[in-house]
Design a protein around this motif. Sequence first.
Motif, PDB file in Angstrom:
ATOM      1  N   PHE A  33     -15.765  -4.223  63.492  1.00  0.00           N
ATOM      2  CA  PHE A  33     -15.545  -3.730  62.061  1.00  0.00           C
ATOM      3  C   PHE A  33     -16.031  -2.063  62.182  1.00  0.00           C
ATOM      4  CE2 PHE A  33     -14.442  -7.624  59.976  1.00  0.00           C
ATOM      5  CZ  PHE A  33     -15.127  -8.481  60.743  1.00  0.00           C
ATOM      6  N   TYR A  35     -17.177   0.651  59.389  1.00  0.00           N
ATOM      7  CA  TYR A  35     -17.355   0.999  58.005  1.00  0.00           C
ATOM      8  C   TYR A  35     -17.743   2.474  57.777  1.00  0.00           C
ATOM      9  CZ  TYR A  35     -17.426  -4.097  56.778  1.00  0.00           C
ATOM     10  OH  TYR A  35     -17.294  -5.458  56.783  1.00  0.00           O
ATOM     11  N   PHE A  45     -15.262  -0.366  54.092  1.00  0.00           N
ATOM     12  CA  PHE A  45     -14.614  -0.933  55.177  1.00  0.00           C
ATOM     13  C   PHE A  45     -13.409   0.316  55.481  1.00  0.00           C
ATOM     14  CE2 PHE A  45     -12.026  -3.605  57.652  1.00  0.00           C
ATOM     15  CZ  PHE A  45     -10.793  -3.573  57.658  1.00  0.00           C
ATOM     16  N   TYR A  48     -10.565  -3.041  61.217  1.00  0.00           N
ATOM     17  CA  TYR A  48     -10.962  -4.526  61.815  1.00  0.00           C
ATOM     18  C   TYR A  48     -10.102  -4.873  62.920  1.00  0.00           C
ATOM     19  CZ  TYR A  48     -10.648  -9.465  62.521  1.00  0.00           C
ATOM     20  OH  TYR A  48     -10.815 -10.690  62.881  1.00  0.00           O
ATOM     21  N   ASP A  56      -6.411  -4.680  60.916  1.00  0.00           N
ATOM     22  CA  ASP A  56      -6.265  -4.301  59.522  1.00  0.00           C
ATOM     23  C   ASP A  56      -6.802  -2.974  59.715  1.00  0.00           C
ATOM     24  OD1 ASP A  56      -7.796  -5.551  56.415  1.00  0.00           O
ATOM     25  OD2 ASP A  56      -6.805  -3.542  56.875  1.00  0.00           O
ATOM     26  N   PRO A  99     -13.093 -13.516  60.423  1.00  0.00           N
ATOM     27  CA  PRO A  99     -13.518 -13.540  58.883  1.00  0.00           C
ATOM     28  C   PRO A  99     -12.437 -14.802  58.339  1.00  0.00           C
ATOM     29  CG  PRO A  99     -12.596 -11.274  59.608  1.00  0.00           C
ATOM     30  CD  PRO A  99     -12.413 -12.269  60.876  1.00  0.00           C
ATOM     31  N   PRO A 100     -13.170 -15.086  57.300  1.00  0.00           N
ATOM     32  CA  PRO A 100     -14.333 -14.662  56.310  1.00  0.00           C
ATOM     33  C   PRO A 100     -15.710 -15.092  56.525  1.00  0.00           C
ATOM     34  CG  PRO A 100     -13.016 -16.142  55.078  1.00  0.00           C
ATOM     35  CD  PRO A 100     -12.570 -16.221  56.424  1.00  0.00           C
ATOM     36  N   ASN A 102     -17.551 -15.023  58.955  1.00  0.00           N
ATOM     37  CA  ASN A 102     -18.314 -14.453  60.047  1.00  0.00           C
ATOM     38  C   ASN A 102     -19.615 -13.678  59.628  1.00  0.00           C
ATOM     39  OD1 ASN A 102     -16.319 -12.818  58.782  1.00  0.00           O
ATOM     40  ND2 ASN A 102     -16.844 -11.253  60.623  1.00  0.00           N
ATOM     41  N   GLN A 104     -21.757 -10.547  60.084  1.00  0.00           N
ATOM     42  CA  GLN A 104     -21.317  -9.580  60.787  1.00  0.00           C
ATOM     43  C   GLN A 104     -22.781  -8.634  61.326  1.00  0.00           C
ATOM     44  OE1 GLN A 104     -18.755  -6.832  59.095  1.00  0.00           O
ATOM     45  NE2 GLN A 104     -17.644  -8.662  58.160  1.00  0.00           N
TER      46      GLN A 104
ATOM     47  N   TYR B  32     -17.538 -15.735  49.752  1.00  0.00           N
ATOM     48  CA  TYR B  32     -18.837 -15.981  50.410  1.00  0.00           C
ATOM     49  C   TYR B  32     -19.789 -14.847  50.249  1.00  0.00           C
ATOM     50  CZ  TYR B  32     -16.431 -19.484  53.596  1.00  0.00           C
ATOM     51  OH  TYR B  32     -15.934 -20.452  54.177  1.00  0.00           O
ATOM     52  N   SER B  94     -17.584 -11.795  50.795  1.00  0.00           N
ATOM     53  CA  SER B  94     -16.407 -11.637  51.764  1.00  0.00           C
ATOM     54  C   SER B  94     -15.470 -12.791  51.029  1.00  0.00           C
ATOM     55  CB  SER B  94     -16.966 -12.271  52.974  1.00  0.00           C
ATOM     56  OG  SER B  94     -15.761 -12.333  54.125  1.00  0.00           O
ATOM     57  N   PRO B  95     -14.166 -12.105  50.689  1.00  0.00           N
ATOM     58  CA  PRO B  95     -13.259 -13.140  50.055  1.00  0.00           C
ATOM     59  C   PRO B  95     -12.736 -13.926  51.034  1.00  0.00           C
ATOM     60  CG  PRO B  95     -12.607 -10.797  50.294  1.00  0.00           C
ATOM     61  CD  PRO B  95     -13.785 -10.783  50.846  1.00  0.00           C
ATOM     62  N   ALA B 100      -8.004 -11.430  54.294  1.00  0.00           N
ATOM     63  CA  ALA B 100      -9.033 -10.901  53.643  1.00  0.00           C
ATOM     64  C   ALA B 100      -9.937 -10.455  54.989  1.00  0.00           C
ATOM     65  CB  ALA B 100      -9.846 -11.918  52.776  1.00  0.00           C
ATOM     66  N   ASN B 101     -10.264  -9.495  55.295  1.00  0.00           N
ATOM     67  CA  ASN B 101     -10.913  -9.091  56.624  1.00  0.00           C
ATOM     68  C   ASN B 101     -12.056  -8.651  56.564  1.00  0.00           C
ATOM     69  OD1 ASN B 101      -8.795 -10.528  58.194  1.00  0.00           O
ATOM     70  ND2 ASN B 101      -7.836  -8.363  57.952  1.00  0.00           N
ATOM     71  N   ASN B 102     -12.793  -7.880  55.435  1.00  0.00           N
ATOM     72  CA  ASN B 102     -14.086  -7.394  55.393  1.00  0.00           C
ATOM     73  C   ASN B 102     -15.047  -7.898  54.517  1.00  0.00           C
ATOM     74  OD1 ASN B 102     -11.639  -5.903  54.028  1.00  0.00           O
ATOM     75  ND2 ASN B 102     -13.504  -4.821  53.112  1.00  0.00           N
ATOM     76  N   LEU B 103     -16.027  -7.155  54.551  1.00  0.00           N
ATOM     77  CA  LEU B 103     -17.121  -7.258  53.360  1.00  0.00           C
ATOM     78  C   LEU B 103     -16.793  -6.144  52.352  1.00  0.00           C
ATOM     79  CD1 LEU B 103     -20.092  -7.866  55.681  1.00  0.00           C
ATOM     80  CD2 LEU B 103     -19.114  -9.560  54.309  1.00  0.00           C
TER      81      LEU B 103
END
Lengths: 115, 115
Positions: A33, A35, A45, A48, A56, A99-100, A102, A104, B32, B94-95, B100-103
């Motif tokens: 990722f 950011y 974000f 990804y 993404d 995700p989700p 994971n 990081q 999460y 984190s949805p 949904a790939n990110n924080l």
Amino acid sequence: GAGVSQSPRYKVAKRGQDVALRCDPISGHVSLFWYQQALGQGPEFLTYFQNEAQLDKSGLPSDRFFAERPEGSVSTLKIQRTQQEDSAVYLCASSLERPPKNIQYFGAGTRLSVL
Amino acid sequence: AQSVTQLDSQVPVFEEAPVELRCNYSSSVSVYLFWYVQYPNQGLQLLLKYLSGSTLVKGINGFEAEFNKSQTSFHLRKPSVHISDTAEYFCAVSPLGAGANNLFFGTGTRLTVIP
């Protein structure tokens, strides 16, 4: 290495210059990722990767931003024709899982200053 | 859409006193929850996470957090802080769900421990 490594740690660019920021994730981590963290803000974000596939890129602010991970390991974030508003810390994170759920793991970041 | 609100941008506290850093979130799907800590010139380090199960989660360095679904909160607590806890703390969600790939991060709370 033991953690996520980013280089350079600091980058000063003149407006209009192109820059490339490198991320070495933890070995074996599938997900990567990027950011952007502006001063006084939380990370936001950008993009990804799952292995070499960019799944993404919804967070990339403009078409001047481009990221790649050609062999599913090292990743490069490139910013073309930098603008002052691009000044920020760019954080890279990797995770073993997808995700989700994971966890990081973050690098120390690259602080970009555009003059 | 998701958002994370950290109500206090700065929290000063005396050494050995208790501290609570507040985090509220908004999401149309289940999430999460995570707390990360950022020391100066370093990357984000995971403090603790809530994925499922007991709503009280314990993390590193003596921190704990409680997930309250009805209040959509995930406040971070420590009963007795140390000088070394001085840092920036970020709440993140984190949805769950397709795509949904990110924080998503809050804007952070700077904890300053006063000797």
